[in-house]
Write an enzyme that holds these catalytic residues in place. Structure first.
Site, mmCIF file in Angstrom:
data_model
loop_
_atom_site.group_PDB
_atom_site.id
_atom_site.type_symbol
_atom_site.label_atom_id
_atom_site.label_comp_id
_atom_site.label_asym_id
_atom_site.label_seq_id
_atom_site.Cartn_x
_atom_site.Cartn_y
_atom_site.Cartn_z
ATOM 1 N N GLY A 69 0.805 -1.219 0.000
ATOM 2 C CA GLY A 69 0.000 0.000 0.000
ATOM 3 C C GLY A 69 0.838 1.269 0.000
ATOM 4 O O GLY A 69 0.501 2.253 -0.666
ATOM 5 N N THR A 70 1.927 1.262 0.751
ATOM 6 C CA THR A 70 2.754 2.475 0.854
ATOM 7 C C THR A 70 3.289 2.878 -0.514
ATOM 8 O O THR A 70 3.178 4.046 -0.926
ATOM 9 C CB THR A 70 3.937 2.221 1.827
ATOM 10 O OG1 THR A 70 3.398 1.841 3.090
ATOM 11 C CG2 THR A 70 4.802 3.448 1.981
ATOM 12 N N ASN A 149 -7.534 3.258 9.429
ATOM 13 C CA ASN A 149 -6.858 2.079 9.989
ATOM 14 C C ASN A 149 -6.787 2.094 11.508
ATOM 15 O O ASN A 149 -6.496 1.076 12.118
ATOM 16 C CB ASN A 149 -5.448 1.945 9.409
ATOM 17 C CG ASN A 149 -4.622 3.184 9.630
ATOM 18 O OD1 ASN A 149 -4.949 4.251 9.122
ATOM 19 N ND2 ASN A 149 -3.561 3.070 10.411
ATOM 20 N N GLN A 177 -7.433 -0.995 4.000
ATOM 21 C CA GLN A 177 -8.152 -1.717 5.079
ATOM 22 C C GLN A 177 -9.464 -2.332 4.599
ATOM 23 O O GLN A 177 -10.066 -3.133 5.330
ATOM 24 C CB GLN A 177 -8.423 -0.775 6.267
ATOM 25 C CG GLN A 177 -7.174 -0.375 7.051
ATOM 26 C CD GLN A 177 -6.523 -1.544 7.810
ATOM 27 O OE1 GLN A 177 -7.120 -2.598 8.027
ATOM 28 N NE2 GLN A 177 -5.270 -1.361 8.208
ATOM 29 N N SER A 197 -3.156 -4.092 -0.168
ATOM 30 C CA SER A 197 -1.956 -4.703 0.377
ATOM 31 C C SER A 197 -2.330 -6.109 0.855
ATOM 32 O O SER A 197 -3.206 -6.267 1.712
ATOM 33 C CB SER A 197 -1.468 -3.836 1.544
ATOM 34 O OG SER A 197 -0.322 -4.403 2.103
ATOM 35 N N ALA A 198 -1.662 -7.115 0.279
ATOM 36 C CA ALA A 198 -2.084 -8.511 0.496
ATOM 37 C C ALA A 198 -2.056 -8.933 1.962
ATOM 38 O O ALA A 198 -2.881 -9.731 2.398
ATOM 39 C CB ALA A 198 -1.199 -9.440 -0.328
ATOM 40 N N HIS A 199 -1.097 -8.391 2.731
ATOM 41 C CA HIS A 199 -0.968 -8.900 4.112
ATOM 42 C C HIS A 199 -2.097 -8.446 5.025
ATOM 43 O O HIS A 199 -2.191 -8.892 6.169
ATOM 44 C CB HIS A 199 0.415 -8.562 4.700
ATOM 45 C CG HIS A 199 0.641 -7.127 5.060
ATOM 46 N ND1 HIS A 199 0.606 -6.687 6.352
ATOM 47 C CD2 HIS A 199 0.923 -6.036 4.302
ATOM 48 C CE1 HIS A 199 0.881 -5.375 6.383
ATOM 49 N NE2 HIS A 199 1.075 -4.963 5.148
ATOM 50 N N THR A 235 11.654 -6.660 -11.243
ATOM 51 C CA THR A 235 11.118 -8.013 -11.466
ATOM 52 C C THR A 235 9.932 -8.256 -10.545
ATOM 53 O O THR A 235 9.990 -7.951 -9.347
ATOM 54 C CB THR A 235 12.227 -9.058 -11.205
ATOM 55 O OG1 THR A 235 13.301 -8.781 -12.096
ATOM 56 C CG2 THR A 235 11.719 -10.475 -11.432
ATOM 57 N N CYS A 325 -1.138 12.141 21.711
ATOM 58 C CA CYS A 325 0.036 12.622 22.435
ATOM 59 C C CYS A 325 -0.255 13.994 23.010
ATOM 60 O O CYS A 325 -0.912 14.815 22.397
ATOM 61 C CB CYS A 325 1.281 12.609 21.572
ATOM 62 S SG CYS A 325 1.139 13.508 20.057
HETATM 63 N N1 PLP Z 1 -2.644 2.480 4.237
HETATM 64 C C1 PLP Z 1 -3.333 2.008 5.274
HETATM 65 C C2 PLP Z 1 -4.690 2.538 5.562
HETATM 66 C C3 PLP Z 1 -2.787 1.025 6.104
HETATM 67 O O1 PLP Z 1 -3.455 0.577 7.150
HETATM 68 C C4 PLP Z 1 -1.471 0.546 5.796
HETATM 69 C C5 PLP Z 1 -0.825 -0.455 6.667
HETATM 70 O O2 PLP Z 1 -0.740 -0.301 7.854
HETATM 71 C C6 PLP Z 1 -0.812 1.060 4.684
HETATM 72 C C7 PLP Z 1 -1.413 2.027 3.922
HETATM 73 C C8 PLP Z 1 0.552 0.593 4.308
HETATM 74 O O3 PLP Z 1 0.468 -0.608 3.602
HETATM 75 P P1 PLP Z 1 1.773 -1.526 3.401
HETATM 76 O O4 PLP Z 1 2.040 -2.176 4.710
HETATM 77 O O5 PLP Z 1 1.357 -2.520 2.365
HETATM 78 O O6 PLP Z 1 2.858 -0.667 2.903
#
Ligand code: PLP
Length: 370
Positions: A69-70, A149, A177, A197-199, A235, A325
């Protein structure tokens, strides 16, 4: 071990492990090679693309594999600024750092303007304010996540997409999410850029994808070879991609059943917390428009914040902490801070998956009450 941190990452599904193991063993060619082994890998990648495209209701030509995702969020935001010349971006203070940080870096690098849409006390975005910003800065890129998230709050995607259309604004939604949790019909939702994001849906780490609608393609964020039709060099993570497609397929097959099961866990968690921990409160719209997998709570003032996570950890319970915080000096949750949560009260994010059971929820609450 009681694993209740599924918004951070999920356990791999057994069927995903099986297809990935077979892939690691049998498919070792480079998908860009023209010989037989290469072609075998290419077929596996393209089959995975077709599966994912079908589940997201887009064409395979609109699906691009990334490391997660990032990277996908970075590629999209940079592409919008660099290749389409967008200078105004509308987002919220509640976004994931994978959106907020690239926008900060872009602001330093390219003189873009970032406008934050206001949110109500529950953390829902103010669509009237968004409409006002779009009238003032038409054609801005809108980047708003589908589900938060930390709190699980859901965005009214179709209403936001309609506003974006009205003001010729490209719409990027971080759907990390919600992919695999809902039927994300991207065509119907009218999102220009979506990411996954697959995980987060019982697939492997290090594999993700972005959906880029026709006419919105940009130049590669990562340059090098011409992989991914010149949208992402490097790749392909063949077995990660194969595992991700399987994980998304399984998630869609079991979606209704899993949604119902997980919603019961969340509801019961709220009930037990209220019953056993007087003074507990929930952050975000926990019982309203909220993702079934995420629950964010603040414990009563006086709870020993420092001992909370170690205590749960010793009991074999995995959850995430996140407090507002106090002064911006200690590293807390920017989301809870923006929602005005009390920094003196420890907060927890509990996030469920299909592998959790009611007795685990009861054990968590019992341990919070000790
Ligand atoms: N965006 C959201 C809303 C997320 O919850 C996360 C992961 O915590 C990410 C992006 C980042 O995804 P990745 O871990 O695949 O880089």
């Amino acid at each position: 071990m009681i694993y209740l941190d599924n918004a951070a990452s999920t356990p791999l599904d057994g069927m995903v492990l099986d297809v990935m193991t077979a892939c690691q063993r049998d498919i070792y060619g480079n998908p860009s090679s023209v010989h037989g082994e290469g072609r075998k890998a290419r077929v596996a990648v393209e089959q995975a693309r077709r599966t994912i495209a079908g589940l997201m209701n887009v064409s395979p030509s609109e699906v691009f594999f990334t490391s997660g995702g990032t990277e996908a969020n970075n590629a999209i935001l940079w592409g919008c600024a660099r290749d389409f010349g967008h200078r105004h971006f509308i987002t919220s203070r509640l976004e994931h750092p994978a959106v907020l940080r690239p926008l900060e870096v872009l602001r330093e690098a390219m003189d873009i303007h970032v406008h934050h849409v206001e949110v109500d006390p529950l953390g829902h975005i103010d669509t009237d304010h968004l409409a006002g910003l779009l009238r003032r800065y038409p054609g801005s890129v809108v980047s708003l996540m589908h589900a938060n998230n930390e709190t699980g709050n859901l965005l009214p995607v179709k209403a936001v997409a309609a506003l974006c259309r009205e003001h010729q604004a490209p719409f990027h939604s971080d759907t990390v999410q919600t992919a695999g949790k809902f039927n994300l019909d991207i065509d119907n939702l009218d999102i220009d850029y979506a990411v996954a994001s697959a995980h987060k849906f019982h697939g492997p780490k290090g594999a993700g994808f972005m959906v880029v609608r026709p006419g919105k393609f940009f130049k590669p964020f990562i340059t090098g070879g011409t992989q991914e039709r010149n949208m992402r060099a490097g790749t392909e993570n063949v077995c990660g991609i194969v595992g991700m497609a399987k994980a998304l397929e399984v998630a869609h097959e079991r979606m209704e059943e899993d949604q119902a099961h997980i919603a019961v866990l969340k509801k019961e968690c709220i009930r037990l917390l209220r019953e056993q921990i007087p003074g507990v409160t929930f952050n975000g719209d926990a019982e309203g428009s909220s993702l079934h997998t995420i629950l964010n709570l603040s414990l009563p003032a006086g709870t020993d914040a420092e001992m909370l996570l170690p205590k749960l950890d010793i009991a074999g319970i995995c959850v995430s902490s996140g407090s507002a915080c106090a002064s911006g000096t200690s590293k807390g949750s920017h989301v809870l801070e923006a929602l005005g949560a009390d920094p003196d009260r420890p907060s927890l994010r509990v996030s469920f998956s299909r592998y959790n059971a009611l007795d685990e929820v009861a054990t968590l609450v019992k341990n919070l009450n000790r």
